[in-house]
Design a protein around this motif. Structure first.
Motif, PDB file in Angstrom:
ATOM      1  N   PRO A  14       0.748  -1.027  -0.181  1.00 26.21           N
ATOM      2  CA  PRO A  14       0.052  -0.088   0.007  1.00 26.21           C
ATOM      3  C   PRO A  14       1.012   1.157  -0.058  1.00 26.21           C
ATOM      4  O   PRO A  14       1.855   1.280   0.536  1.00 26.21           O
ATOM      5  N   LYS A  16       0.469   5.312   0.842  1.00 28.50           N
ATOM      6  CA  LYS A  16      -0.191   6.237   1.719  1.00 28.50           C
ATOM      7  C   LYS A  16      -0.054   7.599   0.729  1.00 28.50           C
ATOM      8  O   LYS A  16       1.312   7.893   0.539  1.00 28.50           O
ATOM      9  N   GLU A  48     -11.993   4.831   2.894  1.00 28.43           N
ATOM     10  CA  GLU A  48     -11.839   3.598   2.355  1.00 28.43           C
ATOM     11  C   GLU A  48     -12.629   3.618   0.909  1.00 28.43           C
ATOM     12  O   GLU A  48     -12.444   2.780   0.046  1.00 28.43           O
ATOM     13  N   PRO A  51     -10.537   5.277  -2.661  1.00 28.55           N
ATOM     14  CA  PRO A  51      -9.394   4.415  -3.670  1.00 28.55           C
ATOM     15  C   PRO A  51     -10.396   3.473  -4.490  1.00 28.55           C
ATOM     16  O   PRO A  51     -10.222   3.570  -5.731  1.00 28.55           O
ATOM     17  N   ALA A  55     -10.335   4.067  -8.831  1.00 30.63           N
ATOM     18  CA  ALA A  55     -10.214   3.054  -9.634  1.00 30.63           C
ATOM     19  C   ALA A  55     -11.403   2.691 -10.690  1.00 30.63           C
ATOM     20  O   ALA A  55     -10.983   2.553 -11.759  1.00 30.63           O
TER      21      ALA A  55
END
Length: 71
Positions: A14, A16, A48, A51, A55
């Motif tokens: 991941p 940040k 949450e 992302p 996408a």
């Protein structure tokens, strides 16, 4: 080296990322999170959802997808 059907998994580390957004965008994200909770019966924090939203946006941008497929 063995010949496996499963390809090497991509990097899943991941990353940040800190961003600054305008108050009206924050309000829209809060509203979206409320609608999401109504639709799916589950509250998710904005951090949450973002992302997945990004996408989804990138995957639906035909010009972007074509450009990536050429690379």
């Amino acid at each position: 080296m063995p010949d496996l059907k499963l390809a090497k998994l991509p990097d899943r580390t991941p990353i940040k990322l800190a961003i600054t957004i305008t108050p009206d965008l924050h309000e829209m994200l809060q509203h979206y999170a409320l609608l999401y909770a109504e639709a799916y019966g589950r509250e998710e924090p904005i951090v949450e959802l973002i992302p997945a939203m990004l996408a989804s946006f990138l995957e639906s941008d035909r010009g972007f997808v074509r450009s990536r497929n050429r690379s």
